[in-house]
Write a protein that holds these residues in place. Sequence first.
Motif, PDB file in Angstrom:
ATOM      1  N   GLY A 303       0.716  -1.120   0.019  1.00 25.61           N
ATOM      2  CA  GLY A 303       0.071   0.099   0.104  1.00 25.61           C
ATOM      3  C   GLY A 303       0.805   1.264   0.089  1.00 25.61           C
ATOM      4  O   GLY A 303       1.740   1.283   0.581  1.00 25.61           O
ATOM      5  N   GLY A 304       0.457   2.336  -0.892  1.00 31.23           N
ATOM      6  CA  GLY A 304       1.114   3.482  -0.902  1.00 31.23           C
ATOM      7  C   GLY A 304       1.397   4.265   0.420  1.00 31.23           C
ATOM      8  O   GLY A 304       2.423   4.843   0.798  1.00 31.23           O
ATOM      9  N   VAL A 305       0.399   4.113   1.244  1.00 26.68           N
ATOM     10  CA  VAL A 305       0.452   4.624   2.788  1.00 26.68           C
ATOM     11  C   VAL A 305       1.575   4.372   3.415  1.00 26.68           C
ATOM     12  O   VAL A 305       2.336   4.729   4.124  1.00 26.68           O
ATOM     13  CB  VAL A 305      -0.923   4.719   3.275  1.00 26.68           C
ATOM     14  CG1 VAL A 305      -0.648   5.286   4.888  1.00 26.68           C
ATOM     15  CG2 VAL A 305      -1.851   5.584   2.571  1.00 26.68           C
ATOM     16  N   HIS A 306       1.609   2.760   3.435  1.00 26.99           N
ATOM     17  CA  HIS A 306       2.515   1.999   4.192  1.00 26.99           C
ATOM     18  C   HIS A 306       3.957   2.418   3.506  1.00 26.99           C
ATOM     19  O   HIS A 306       5.029   2.756   4.498  1.00 26.99           O
ATOM     20  CB  HIS A 306       2.360   0.615   4.109  1.00 26.99           C
ATOM     21  CG  HIS A 306       1.280   0.192   4.869  1.00 26.99           C
ATOM     22  ND1 HIS A 306       1.166  -1.144   5.379  1.00 26.99           N
ATOM     23  CD2 HIS A 306       0.081   0.771   4.821  1.00 26.99           C
ATOM     24  CE1 HIS A 306       0.097  -1.180   6.025  1.00 26.99           C
ATOM     25  NE2 HIS A 306      -0.764  -0.297   5.880  1.00 26.99           N
ATOM     26  N   VAL A 307       4.032   2.413   2.421  1.00 30.17           N
ATOM     27  CA  VAL A 307       5.519   2.687   1.856  1.00 30.17           C
ATOM     28  C   VAL A 307       5.785   4.113   2.062  1.00 30.17           C
ATOM     29  O   VAL A 307       7.231   4.314   2.249  1.00 30.17           O
ATOM     30  CB  VAL A 307       5.360   2.402   0.077  1.00 30.17           C
ATOM     31  CG1 VAL A 307       6.811   2.867  -0.632  1.00 30.17           C
ATOM     32  CG2 VAL A 307       5.174   1.122   0.019  1.00 30.17           C
ATOM     33  N   SER A 308       5.087   4.910   1.811  1.00 28.67           N
ATOM     34  CA  SER A 308       5.362   6.352   2.309  1.00 28.67           C
ATOM     35  C   SER A 308       6.074   6.412   3.736  1.00 28.67           C
ATOM     36  O   SER A 308       6.886   7.277   3.885  1.00 28.67           O
ATOM     37  CB  SER A 308       4.006   7.369   2.162  1.00 28.67           C
ATOM     38  OG  SER A 308       4.574   8.672   2.386  1.00 28.67           O
ATOM     39  N   ALA A 309       5.404   5.870   4.664  1.00 26.37           N
ATOM     40  CA  ALA A 309       5.783   6.068   5.998  1.00 26.37           C
ATOM     41  C   ALA A 309       7.187   5.121   6.090  1.00 26.37           C
ATOM     42  O   ALA A 309       8.039   5.471   6.827  1.00 26.37           O
ATOM     43  CB  ALA A 309       4.781   5.361   6.860  1.00 26.37           C
ATOM     44  N   VAL A 310       7.232   3.981   5.430  1.00 29.97           N
ATOM     45  CA  VAL A 310       8.463   3.341   5.589  1.00 29.97           C
ATOM     46  C   VAL A 310       9.558   3.830   5.141  1.00 29.97           C
ATOM     47  O   VAL A 310      10.782   3.631   5.566  1.00 29.97           O
ATOM     48  CB  VAL A 310       8.258   1.885   4.816  1.00 29.97           C
ATOM     49  CG1 VAL A 310       9.551   1.186   4.781  1.00 29.97           C
ATOM     50  CG2 VAL A 310       7.592   0.808   5.543  1.00 29.97           C
ATOM     51  N   ASN A 311       9.708   4.802   3.783  1.00 36.15           N
ATOM     52  CA  ASN A 311      10.453   5.632   3.268  1.00 36.15           C
ATOM     53  C   ASN A 311      11.138   6.575   4.264  1.00 36.15           C
ATOM     54  O   ASN A 311      12.119   6.797   4.270  1.00 36.15           O
ATOM     55  CB  ASN A 311      10.145   6.307   2.119  1.00 36.15           C
ATOM     56  CG  ASN A 311       9.928   5.281   0.881  1.00 36.15           C
ATOM     57  OD1 ASN A 311      10.497   4.314   1.044  1.00 36.15           O
ATOM     58  ND2 ASN A 311       9.130   5.790   0.120  1.00 36.15           N
ATOM     59  N   ARG A 312      10.119   7.118   5.189  1.00 39.07           N
ATOM     60  CA  ARG A 312      10.705   7.939   6.229  1.00 39.07           C
ATOM     61  C   ARG A 312      11.242   7.236   7.367  1.00 39.07           C
ATOM     62  O   ARG A 312      12.189   7.798   8.029  1.00 39.07           O
ATOM     63  CB  ARG A 312       9.457   8.785   6.937  1.00 39.07           C
ATOM     64  CG  ARG A 312       8.997   9.678   5.558  1.00 39.07           C
ATOM     65  CD  ARG A 312       7.807  10.665   6.362  1.00 39.07           C
ATOM     66  NE  ARG A 312       7.257  11.765   5.248  1.00 39.07           N
ATOM     67  CZ  ARG A 312       6.142  11.260   4.602  1.00 39.07           C
ATOM     68  NH1 ARG A 312       5.517  10.205   4.788  1.00 39.07           N
ATOM     69  NH2 ARG A 312       5.752  12.134   3.749  1.00 39.07           N
ATOM     70  N   ASN A 313      10.420   6.004   7.805  1.00 41.79           N
ATOM     71  CA  ASN A 313      11.136   5.547   9.082  1.00 41.79           C
ATOM     72  C   ASN A 313      10.539   3.938   8.962  1.00 41.79           C
ATOM     73  O   ASN A 313       9.378   3.930   9.044  1.00 41.79           O
ATOM     74  CB  ASN A 313      10.751   6.069  10.422  1.00 41.79           C
ATOM     75  CG  ASN A 313      11.259   5.330  11.431  1.00 41.79           C
ATOM     76  OD1 ASN A 313      11.712   4.207  11.463  1.00 41.79           O
ATOM     77  ND2 ASN A 313      11.104   6.136  12.763  1.00 41.79           N
ATOM     78  N   ALA A 314      11.588   2.994   8.565  1.00 39.40           N
ATOM     79  CA  ALA A 314      10.931   1.671   8.328  1.00 39.40           C
ATOM     80  C   ALA A 314      10.467   1.026   9.473  1.00 39.40           C
ATOM     81  O   ALA A 314       9.650  -0.030   9.599  1.00 39.40           O
ATOM     82  CB  ALA A 314      12.072   1.043   7.943  1.00 39.40           C
ATOM     83  N   LEU A 316       8.014   2.075  11.415  1.00 44.15           N
ATOM     84  CA  LEU A 316       6.586   2.432  11.454  1.00 44.15           C
ATOM     85  C   LEU A 316       5.721   0.934  11.081  1.00 44.15           C
ATOM     86  O   LEU A 316       4.811   0.961  11.602  1.00 44.15           O
ATOM     87  CB  LEU A 316       6.486   3.586  10.721  1.00 44.15           C
ATOM     88  CG  LEU A 316       6.965   4.929  11.134  1.00 44.15           C
ATOM     89  CD1 LEU A 316       6.946   5.880  10.001  1.00 44.15           C
ATOM     90  CD2 LEU A 316       6.480   5.386  12.483  1.00 44.15           C
ATOM     91  N   TYR A 317       6.557   0.232  10.037  1.00 42.16           N
ATOM     92  CA  TYR A 317       5.623  -0.902   9.926  1.00 42.16           C
ATOM     93  C   TYR A 317       6.554  -2.056   9.710  1.00 42.16           C
ATOM     94  O   TYR A 317       6.205  -2.995   9.204  1.00 42.16           O
ATOM     95  CB  TYR A 317       5.115  -0.607   8.400  1.00 42.16           C
ATOM     96  CG  TYR A 317       4.085   0.149   8.264  1.00 42.16           C
ATOM     97  CD1 TYR A 317       2.709  -0.352   8.404  1.00 42.16           C
ATOM     98  CD2 TYR A 317       4.073   1.529   7.981  1.00 42.16           C
ATOM     99  CE1 TYR A 317       1.514   0.576   8.339  1.00 42.16           C
ATOM    100  CE2 TYR A 317       3.091   2.309   8.110  1.00 42.16           C
ATOM    101  CZ  TYR A 317       1.629   1.821   8.298  1.00 42.16           C
ATOM    102  OH  TYR A 317       0.639   2.741   8.172  1.00 42.16           O
ATOM    103  N   GLU A 318       7.753  -2.047  10.478  1.00 39.52           N
ATOM    104  CA  GLU A 318       8.550  -3.325  10.467  1.00 39.52           C
ATOM    105  C   GLU A 318       8.884  -3.576  12.048  1.00 39.52           C
ATOM    106  O   GLU A 318       9.528  -2.770  12.430  1.00 39.52           O
ATOM    107  CB  GLU A 318       9.885  -3.121   9.647  1.00 39.52           C
ATOM    108  CG  GLU A 318       9.274  -3.145   8.068  1.00 39.52           C
ATOM    109  CD  GLU A 318      10.612  -2.874   7.385  1.00 39.52           C
ATOM    110  OE1 GLU A 318      10.468  -3.273   6.000  1.00 39.52           O
ATOM    111  OE2 GLU A 318      11.905  -2.770   7.731  1.00 39.52           O
TER     112      GLU A 318
END
Length: 538
Positions: A303-314, A316-318
């Motif tokens: 999902g684009g929302v997840h990837v946008s957050a992961v690009n800032r700070n992994a 957040l979703y890992e």
Amino acid sequence: MRRQIHLYDTTLRDGSQSEDINLNTPDKLKIALRLDELGIAYIEGGWPGSNPVDVAFFKEIRNYNLKQAKISAFGSTHHPSHTAENDPNLKAIAAARTDAAAIFGKSCERHAREALRLDGRRNLDIIHDSIAFLKKQVAEVFFDAEHFFDGYRHNAAYALEVLRRAHEAGGDVLVLCDTNGGTLPHEVHDIVTAVREQLPEAKLGIHAHNDCEVAVANSIAAVQAGAVQVQGTMNGVGERCGNANLSSVIPILELKSAGAYACLPEGRLQQLTAVSSYVSEVTNLPPFSRQPFVGRSAFAHKGGVHVSAVNRNATLYEHITPESVGNHQRVLITELAGRSNIVSLARRFGFHLDKDEPVVKGLMNELKKKASLGYDYAAAEASVELLLLRKLARRGVREFFKLIQFRVLESKQENDLEPMSEASVMVEVEGIIEHTAATGRGPVNALDNALRKALSSFYPRIREMRLLDFKVRVLTGTETDGGTASTVRVLIESGDADSRWVTVGVSYNIIEASWQALADSMTYKLYKDEHVQRGMTD
């Protein structure tokens, strides 16, 4: 101070009881050596004397100098009609000349009475005498208390007496077995705690089956209650629903327990994903992509929302860093993707883009359009990479070959057992026209052989790659054509000695879809090798 938990891997014995696994002696040796490299403390090789494969394994493994693991033999307590000294099973265990042995016995009074037709006291004597005999032959003896949790609930006093007699006979670890896999984590914790209170001097282990999907949780609960040995299998293989999955148990103990436990030597945890994949390959089972920690999808973001957050700070979703277990983050490109997915994927290939750049918007539109036509770019990451590199072009993929035409012929005569498949390919390579033909087992195999033949004189390393899997899915159809004019999607998985990759093709013509995926697969191989070579010379 971290408490040491001793891992006891039974992939070669309990794991091989899985209905879809058949291991020969070379398979067992390969897995054992890889588990030793990972740092597993004990490797259960099988049941000596029960079959030629296990007999050969125990003989052959002595020729290897294991760095970490001790080999363990498995068997049962002696037969009621024998004594421990003349029992063939116990003699075979001793003859295996292993550093450790595990024998199982009935710890449930009802099982002893109904399954073995044994008086409870006779069962206790058999357990005691079997362990006492083996302790004279083998350095470490583990007692697997079969059906312990069921037995404890049925008759706690008897189950505890079984453990007491096993401990008195010299059992080094008393392994509490959830043989039916029906016990829940809170019950495991409470019962292990109660056993420790009754037998504080005994070392306890856990052997959990996964019939309620809680074998890993039960193993962790037992460790938290004081168990020092965990038995399980790589990837959770085993009889019925499998055993506790060491691929999950290990990182939970090492990474998710606030530093309380250690179970692998320092620096070995990063091998976990590779070892999991290796065991899948040797056991001839497809890797489970959604397996925690080591699965291909464990750190995949769609999902684009997840990837946008992961690009800032992994984080957040890992929940852990993928690299800590030898895995890696994957950003998927699908119809659900946003421009952040493109930016993240481009970054992996050395392109630093802003999501508002026109090229990113253009790529996003093209990818979504192709996804709507049926291209599965979540599965076919190699095709995505090629598409991205061709679009960005700055350091993209050169045209290794150009198709002029291909032809595929199928013929079958009345008395032929199988149809004959023949393909011809005409391609241009570095300004030279190559026209080749080849036969194969089916049209795609023939096409593959013809293309390899055309390219191999220019790119010899194309011979290294092989096709590993071929999948076709029907995407659309109508009632009038009965599905025969449907659009189909072809996924081809390829590999060489270093890696695996998946490419995709879509068309109403299955041969055209196969060509797209096949051409991308070979292009990716050539691009990958050239990229590695360029890096070595830069």
